[in-house]
Motif scaffolding. Structure first.
Motif, PDB file in Angstrom:
ATOM      1  N   ILE A 268       0.824  -1.214   0.000  1.00 41.05           N
ATOM      2  CA  ILE A 268       0.000   0.000   0.000  1.00 41.05           C
ATOM      3  C   ILE A 268       0.856   1.262   0.000  1.00 41.05           C
ATOM      4  CG2 ILE A 268      -1.975  -1.091   1.114  1.00 41.05           C
ATOM      5  CD1 ILE A 268      -0.962   0.003   3.754  1.00 41.05           C
ATOM      6  N   TRP A 269       2.072   1.201  -0.546  1.00 45.04           N
ATOM      7  CA  TRP A 269       2.955   2.347  -0.468  1.00 45.04           C
ATOM      8  C   TRP A 269       2.369   3.623  -1.084  1.00 45.04           C
ATOM      9  CZ3 TRP A 269       6.094   4.719   2.288  1.00 45.04           C
ATOM     10  CH2 TRP A 269       6.968   5.698   1.800  1.00 45.04           C
ATOM     11  N   PRO A 270       1.758   3.579  -2.271  1.00 47.16           N
ATOM     12  CA  PRO A 270       1.244   4.837  -2.836  1.00 47.16           C
ATOM     13  C   PRO A 270       0.265   5.532  -1.896  1.00 47.16           C
ATOM     14  CG  PRO A 270       1.100   3.082  -4.446  1.00 47.16           C
ATOM     15  CD  PRO A 270       1.491   2.437  -3.160  1.00 47.16           C
ATOM     16  N   GLU A 271      -0.570   4.738  -1.218  1.00 50.74           N
ATOM     17  CA  GLU A 271      -1.541   5.327  -0.305  1.00 50.74           C
ATOM     18  C   GLU A 271      -0.856   5.940   0.907  1.00 50.74           C
ATOM     19  OE1 GLU A 271      -1.962   2.326  -1.655  1.00 50.74           O
ATOM     20  OE2 GLU A 271      -3.706   2.682  -2.924  1.00 50.74           O
ATOM     21  N   VAL A 272       0.097   5.180   1.475  1.00 48.87           N
ATOM     22  CA  VAL A 272       0.795   5.690   2.649  1.00 48.87           C
ATOM     23  C   VAL A 272       1.512   6.985   2.310  1.00 48.87           C
ATOM     24  CG1 VAL A 272       2.620   5.214   4.304  1.00 48.87           C
ATOM     25  CG2 VAL A 272       1.064   3.406   3.651  1.00 48.87           C
ATOM     26  N   LEU A 273       2.221   6.963   1.163  1.00 49.02           N
ATOM     27  CA  LEU A 273       2.971   8.152   0.766  1.00 49.02           C
ATOM     28  C   LEU A 273       2.024   9.332   0.530  1.00 49.02           C
ATOM     29  CD1 LEU A 273       5.864   9.040   0.090  1.00 49.02           C
ATOM     30  CD2 LEU A 273       5.299   8.707  -2.299  1.00 49.02           C
ATOM     31  N   GLY A 274       0.881   9.059  -0.130  1.00 44.81           N
ATOM     32  CA  GLY A 274      -0.084  10.126  -0.383  1.00 44.81           C
ATOM     33  C   GLY A 274      -0.578  10.738   0.912  1.00 44.81           C
ATOM     34  N   THR A 275      -0.870   9.875   1.889  1.00 40.20           N
ATOM     35  CA  THR A 275      -1.323  10.384   3.187  1.00 40.20           C
ATOM     36  C   THR A 275      -0.252  11.243   3.838  1.00 40.20           C
ATOM     37  OG1 THR A 275      -2.717   8.454   3.472  1.00 40.20           O
ATOM     38  CG2 THR A 275      -2.181   9.676   5.436  1.00 40.20           C
TER      39      THR A 275
ATOM     40  N   GLU B 250       5.817  16.464  -8.068  1.00 38.38           N
ATOM     41  CA  GLU B 250       4.542  16.159  -8.723  1.00 38.38           C
ATOM     42  C   GLU B 250       3.355  16.482  -7.833  1.00 38.38           C
ATOM     43  OE1 GLU B 250       5.778  12.397 -11.552  1.00 38.38           O
ATOM     44  OE2 GLU B 250       5.240  12.047  -9.475  1.00 38.38           O
ATOM     45  N   THR B 251       3.611  16.662  -6.522  1.00 37.35           N
ATOM     46  CA  THR B 251       2.496  16.934  -5.619  1.00 37.35           C
ATOM     47  C   THR B 251       1.818  18.248  -5.956  1.00 37.35           C
ATOM     48  OG1 THR B 251       4.023  17.967  -4.099  1.00 37.35           O
ATOM     49  CG2 THR B 251       3.475  15.682  -3.678  1.00 37.35           C
ATOM     50  N   LEU B 252       2.532  19.144  -6.652  1.00 37.08           N
ATOM     51  CA  LEU B 252       1.930  20.439  -6.975  1.00 37.08           C
ATOM     52  C   LEU B 252       0.841  20.318  -8.020  1.00 37.08           C
ATOM     53  CD1 LEU B 252       5.079  22.732  -7.028  1.00 37.08           C
ATOM     54  CD2 LEU B 252       3.392  22.418  -5.232  1.00 37.08           C
ATOM     55  N   SER B 253       0.907  19.269  -8.842  1.00 39.27           N
ATOM     56  CA  SER B 253      -0.033  19.243  -9.954  1.00 39.27           C
ATOM     57  C   SER B 253      -0.815  17.942 -10.053  1.00 39.27           C
ATOM     58  CB  SER B 253       0.723  19.480 -11.263  1.00 39.27           C
ATOM     59  OG  SER B 253       1.694  18.472 -11.404  1.00 39.27           O
ATOM     60  N   GLN B 254      -0.470  16.924  -9.242  1.00 35.87           N
ATOM     61  CA  GLN B 254      -1.117  15.631  -9.492  1.00 35.87           C
ATOM     62  C   GLN B 254      -1.869  15.101  -8.285  1.00 35.87           C
ATOM     63  OE1 GLN B 254       1.196  12.741 -11.475  1.00 35.87           O
ATOM     64  NE2 GLN B 254       1.910  14.217 -12.977  1.00 35.87           N
ATOM     65  N   PRO B 255      -2.947  14.385  -8.563  1.00 38.09           N
ATOM     66  CA  PRO B 255      -3.681  13.752  -7.462  1.00 38.09           C
ATOM     67  C   PRO B 255      -2.946  12.518  -6.976  1.00 38.09           C
ATOM     68  CG  PRO B 255      -4.692  13.182  -9.536  1.00 38.09           C
ATOM     69  CD  PRO B 255      -3.589  14.132  -9.865  1.00 38.09           C
ATOM     70  N   THR B 256      -3.328  12.034  -5.816  1.00 39.80           N
ATOM     71  CA  THR B 256      -2.632  10.889  -5.235  1.00 39.80           C
ATOM     72  C   THR B 256      -3.641   9.933  -4.614  1.00 39.80           C
ATOM     73  OG1 THR B 256      -1.056  10.226  -3.550  1.00 39.80           O
ATOM     74  CG2 THR B 256      -2.392  12.151  -3.080  1.00 39.80           C
ATOM     75  N   PRO B 257      -3.307   8.658  -4.552  1.00 39.30           N
ATOM     76  CA  PRO B 257      -4.123   7.789  -3.696  1.00 39.30           C
ATOM     77  C   PRO B 257      -3.809   8.152  -2.243  1.00 39.30           C
ATOM     78  CG  PRO B 257      -2.657   6.511  -5.113  1.00 39.30           C
ATOM     79  CD  PRO B 257      -2.233   7.931  -5.229  1.00 39.30           C
ATOM     80  N   ALA B 258      -4.758   7.965  -1.347  1.00 33.92           N
ATOM     81  CA  ALA B 258      -4.493   8.242   0.064  1.00 33.92           C
ATOM     82  C   ALA B 258      -5.222   7.198   0.881  1.00 33.92           C
ATOM     83  CB  ALA B 258      -4.972   9.637   0.446  1.00 33.92           C
ATOM     84  N   LEU B 259      -4.656   6.857   2.034  1.00 33.87           N
ATOM     85  CA  LEU B 259      -5.226   5.764   2.832  1.00 33.87           C
ATOM     86  C   LEU B 259      -6.728   5.907   3.070  1.00 33.87           C
ATOM     87  CD1 LEU B 259      -2.509   5.027   5.504  1.00 33.87           C
ATOM     88  CD2 LEU B 259      -3.361   3.458   3.795  1.00 33.87           C
ATOM     89  N   PRO B 260      -7.217   7.039   3.597  1.00 35.37           N
ATOM     90  CA  PRO B 260      -8.652   7.090   3.925  1.00 35.37           C
ATOM     91  C   PRO B 260      -9.527   6.892   2.691  1.00 35.37           C
ATOM     92  CG  PRO B 260      -7.544   9.120   4.583  1.00 35.37           C
ATOM     93  CD  PRO B 260      -6.523   8.280   3.946  1.00 35.37           C
ATOM     94  N   TRP B 261      -9.167   7.543   1.607  1.00 37.85           N
ATOM     95  CA  TRP B 261      -9.993   7.409   0.414  1.00 37.85           C
ATOM     96  C   TRP B 261      -9.950   5.984  -0.130  1.00 37.85           C
ATOM     97  CZ3 TRP B 261     -13.894   8.566  -2.325  1.00 37.85           C
ATOM     98  CH2 TRP B 261     -13.969   8.147  -3.640  1.00 37.85           C
ATOM     99  N   ASN B 262      -8.753   5.373  -0.142  1.00 35.91           N
ATOM    100  CA  ASN B 262      -8.677   4.037  -0.726  1.00 35.91           C
ATOM    101  C   ASN B 262      -9.323   2.974   0.147  1.00 35.91           C
ATOM    102  OD1 ASN B 262      -6.681   5.571  -2.349  1.00 35.91           O
ATOM    103  ND2 ASN B 262      -6.536   3.595  -3.336  1.00 35.91           N
TER     104      ASN B 262
END
Lengths: 380, 448
Positions: free
Chosen positions: B219-226, B387-399
């Protein structure tokens, strides 16, 4: 020489002015940053209202608030949001029924009954309850609680009745029995009266509870994602708010009141019920209001576990049917409406958000006023 | 009332209070136990040979020689299964047409179930979908799939008055007398040999990317997004909040304007989180357009407004708790007000301010509603920092929401869902625990 000393101790006019200006400027910047939250509040109202007005302009108020057909994607689209308002109200009501008695009892316990050491252990429990993310509560409601409710609904309901109403009925029996005994004192000897009154009342209340739980254990719940599920979870989520605000209010009532009451010979229970709670009733009211706001504004739990059916349950208080709330509608429909920015379907969600916003704003004001007034009354 | 009853009532009243506390504690336990217990199974579980295959092939992890050894053992145990199936296929060819037709569909069902359990059959083309290239990676899931292979489910509508009842029929009954009959007993007896289950500690669950929408991997993308969203929110909210608290405590003269600002702060605290989400969409994305689409930046800004009141309040409390003597001593030495704030008041109030900050970090990490429209997407790669300035991310709560309501194989990835919830709850509770400990130290210090 003396002139030089003078200049170094007393600032020249120019330097003094400069310092005053820079301090004023600094303060102005600080003030601007502080007023950021004010600006934000205005912006929130403005931007939500800006996107809500087109909906009311094109569809009017009547359909939105009074009709029951919610088909925003149909053609012609129908925007009867009454079931959604009813759903929100029902769920919030359920949450209050769970959170308020439990919360007030717990806050009384925290402020007056528990010794300091135990309180230090209980407080983190409340903080953890408040800290758990809403999506985790939603996950629990959907994945753990809903299947349980669906498969063992009757059993859960009937044990719930015993756990919740059992102690209350026991208390009631005692109070009623005692009142009756007072009445019968002239006609019977107290021993005989005691041996008659209490068994009769006890059996009656036991029979009532037994019938109630027997009836409930036969209930079949067709879907675990319903208003009851959400109400219980929302109630648990609102508990920490209610407890901490009510406890503050009870603490604020002060030692003097308590000691005065004890000095008159009242027991602890009588002191709390007859003196402390009336004295801090406004603070408790504020606690209830904040709890209501927490329940109404909650999104994830209701979105995941309320069933999301835009129908008014039949009869309206039937908690076992799926409902839909304002927050869940906004969260769920925006994904689809987003692509058609500018349509009624998009703006209706802002209209709902505005209703939520206005409600929470009014509630907040009321609770502020109540708290302020009670502080004045208690002389603080 | 009589004295005895009054005493009894008093005791009963205390009892009610204690019960309410107990109910609260029990509720907390009931909610946390399944999350912690089943969540930890995302990390510690009995992994099968297929799990080690996934690790080796998709993540380059593990010892190839040892794996080959185990794999050969497993293949040897599986060989009789495939032999039996081949024998049955030959038998089917020899049957007359009607009978062959009758056996064909049930046999395909068995075949499919076996493919899900063990992975693709030897000699078969490599499937396109990643999830079909491997068998069950977890022993508990393998047992479920074994059950599906052994029994077929049918709806029984024989009682017209009631709802249909699901009945399970052993498939072996259908194939009695054919070459396939011993297969079912063999599967039941030799599943451990075929799957080679071993207790696995998969701590990389947190740091692995997900493969094929969370069927494999972590679940790294989610953790990182959070983490990005939380830190972003703090970057905006901490300076604003602390400065506002300083102004309110040290500079502001109580009056109409200040009490109005206070009312606004408490209003802001009461705004439902979903309304913040809509505001973020309408203001940050549609009006001033901080980015073209949803982005971490927009989400962080929205979250920072959400936690601003919390930070202001807790910082205010911390600043007010600094003894007056400190301030007066500093002013008496000739320091300016600003100098006093920076060098005396802030350092003294710092632990309290930090406590508030840590608690609001937990809040920002767990909030879902504000990021739905502003920052969150269901599937995505871990972002680079710019990339955080322009891109959406997966995040734990949402996923968590997404995986347990909208995923196409909800039941297959329960462990991932629980693992995510566990990780999120652990992050939030650790932050809160830190805050509680900090507060305990402060109150100890104040008591002397």
């Amino acid at each position: 020489m003396s002139k030089k000393a003078n200049t170094s101790l007393i600032m020249s006019d120019a330097a003094s002015r400069q310092q005053r200006i820079s301090s004023l400027l600094g303060q102005a910047i600080l003030f601007l940053i502080t007023s950021l939250s004010t600006i934000t509040v205005f912006f929130i109202f403005y931007f939500i209202l800006k996107d809500a007005i087109p909906f009311f302009k094109s569809e009017g108020f009547k359909e939105f608030f009074t009709t029951t057909r919610w088909y925003p994607s149909g053609s012609p689209a129908e925007f009867g949001a009454l079931p959604i308002f009813v759903g929100t109200g029902l769920v919030t009501l359920g949450a209050i029924v769970v959170a308020v008695p439990l919360g007030i009892a717990a806050s009384v316990c925290l402020s007056d009954l528990l010794p300091f050491n135990v309180r230090q252990i209980v407080k983190p429990v409340i903080e953890i309850l408040a800290a758990i993310p809403s999506v985790a509560y939603g996950f629990f409601a959907l994945v753990v609680f809903a299947p349980l409710l669906q498969n063992h609904g009757g059993a859960i309901l009937s044990t719930g009745v015993w756990i919740v109403l059992g102690p209350i009925f026991a208390l009631l029996t005692m109070v009623l029995g005692d009142l009756l005994l007072d009445k019968l004192r002239n006609t019977m000897s107290p021993k005989v009266a005691t041996s008659i009154v209490f068994p009769i009342l006890g059996t009656l209340s036991f029979l009532f509870l037994y019938r109630l739980s027997a009836n409930l254990s036969g209930v079949e719940i067709s879907s675990g994602t319903n208003a009851l599920n959400v109400s219980i979870i929302l109630g648990i989520m609102a508990l920490p708010t209610v407890v901490s605000v009510a406890e503050d209010a009870l603490q604020a009532a002060g030692r003097e009141l308590r000691e005065g009451s004890y000095a008159l010979g009242a027991t602890r229970a009588e002191t709390i019920i007859k003196t402390i709670i009336p004295a801090s009733v406004s603070g408790i009211l504020a606690a209830v209001i904040l709890g209501v706001m927490r329940a109404i504004g909650e999104t994830m739990v209701v979105w995941m576990a309320s069933g999301n059916a835009a129908r008014i349950p039949e009869p309206w208080y039937n908690m076992l049917q799926p409902v839909r709330t304002l927050t869940a509608t906004i969260a769920g429909d925006m994904g689809e409406a987003d692509h058609v920015t500018g349509s009624s379907r998009f703006h209706v969600l802002f209209a709902m958000a505005f209703c939520l916003l206005a409600f929470s704003f009014i509630m907040n004001l009321i609770s502020e006023i109540i708290v302020k007034r009670s502080r004045k009354k208690l002389g603080k | 009332m009589r004295l005895e009853t009054r005493k009894l009532l008093d005791k009963a009243f205390s009892g009610l209070g204690l019960i309410s506390i107990a109910v609260m504690a029990i509720a907390l336990l009931l909610i946390l136990t399944p999350i912690v217990w089943r969540g930890s199974k995302a990390f510690i579980f009995k992994g099968t040979i297929e799990h080690r295959r996934v690790m080796l092939e998709l993540f380059d992890r593990g010892n190839p020689e040892k794996f080959n050894q185990e794999s050969a053992d497993a293949a040897a145990a599986r060989a009789p299964v495939y032999q039996m199936m081949e024998a049955f296929e030959a038998e089917m060819k020899a049957m007359d047409r009607k009978k062959r037709k009758e056996y064909k569909a049930p046999f395909r069902e068995v075949e499919n179930a076996l493919e899900e359990l063990l992975g693709p059959m030897p000699g078969q083309r490599t499937p396109v979908l990643l999830r079909q290239r491997y068998g069950q990676t977890r022993w508990d899931r393998a047992l479920v799939k074994l059950h599906e292979t052994l029994y077929s489910e049918e709806w029984d509508y024989s009682n017209a008055d009631a709802m249909g009842v699901l009945v399970e029929k052993p498939r072996v009954d259908f194939f009695t007398g054919t070459e396939l009959e011993p297969l079912f007993q063999y599967l039941e007896d030799y599943l451990p040999e075929m799957m080679q289950p071993k207790t696995t500690f998969y701590y990389q669950f947190i740091t692995d990317k997900s493969k094929d929408s969370h069927i494999f991997g972590g679940i790294w993308p989610e953790v990182l997004g959070t983490i990005y969203l939380t830190i972003g929110a703090m970057i905006f909210a901490i300076p604003m909040g602390v400065i506002a608290a300083i102004y309110l405590c040290e500079y502001a003269k109580e009056g109409r304007i200040i009490s109005f600002i206070r009312i606004c702060i408490s209003t802001l605290a009461g705004v439902p989180s979903i309304v913040f989400g809509l505001f973020g969409l309408a203001f940050f994305l549609n009006t001033i357009q901080v980015s073209d689409s949803k982005s971490v930046l927009a989400g962080s800004l929205t979250l920072s407004l959400l936690i601003l009141p919390t930070i202001i309040r807790s910082s205010e409390e911390a600043i007010l708790a600094v003894p007056r003597a400190y301030k007066e001593a500093s002013l008496g030495l000739g320091a300016s007000r600003w100098h006093t704030v920076l060098t005396v008041i802030l350092p003294a109030a710092m632990p309290g301010i930090l406590t508030g900050i840590v608690i609001s970090m937990g809040r920002a990490a767990g909030e879902t509603a504000p990021i739905i429209f502003t920052a969150a997407v269901s599937v995505g790669a871990p972002l680079k920092i710019w990339e955080t300035l322009s891109q959406p991310t997966p995040a734990l709560p949402w996923n968590i929401y997404n995986l347990c309501t909208e995923h196409e194989a909800v039941d297959e990835i329960r462990h991932v869902q629980y693992g995510m919830v566990f990780t999120l709850v652990a992050i939030v509770l650790l932050l809160n625990l830190a805050a509680i400990l900090m507060r305990a130290r402060i109150s100890k210090k104040l008591r002397g």
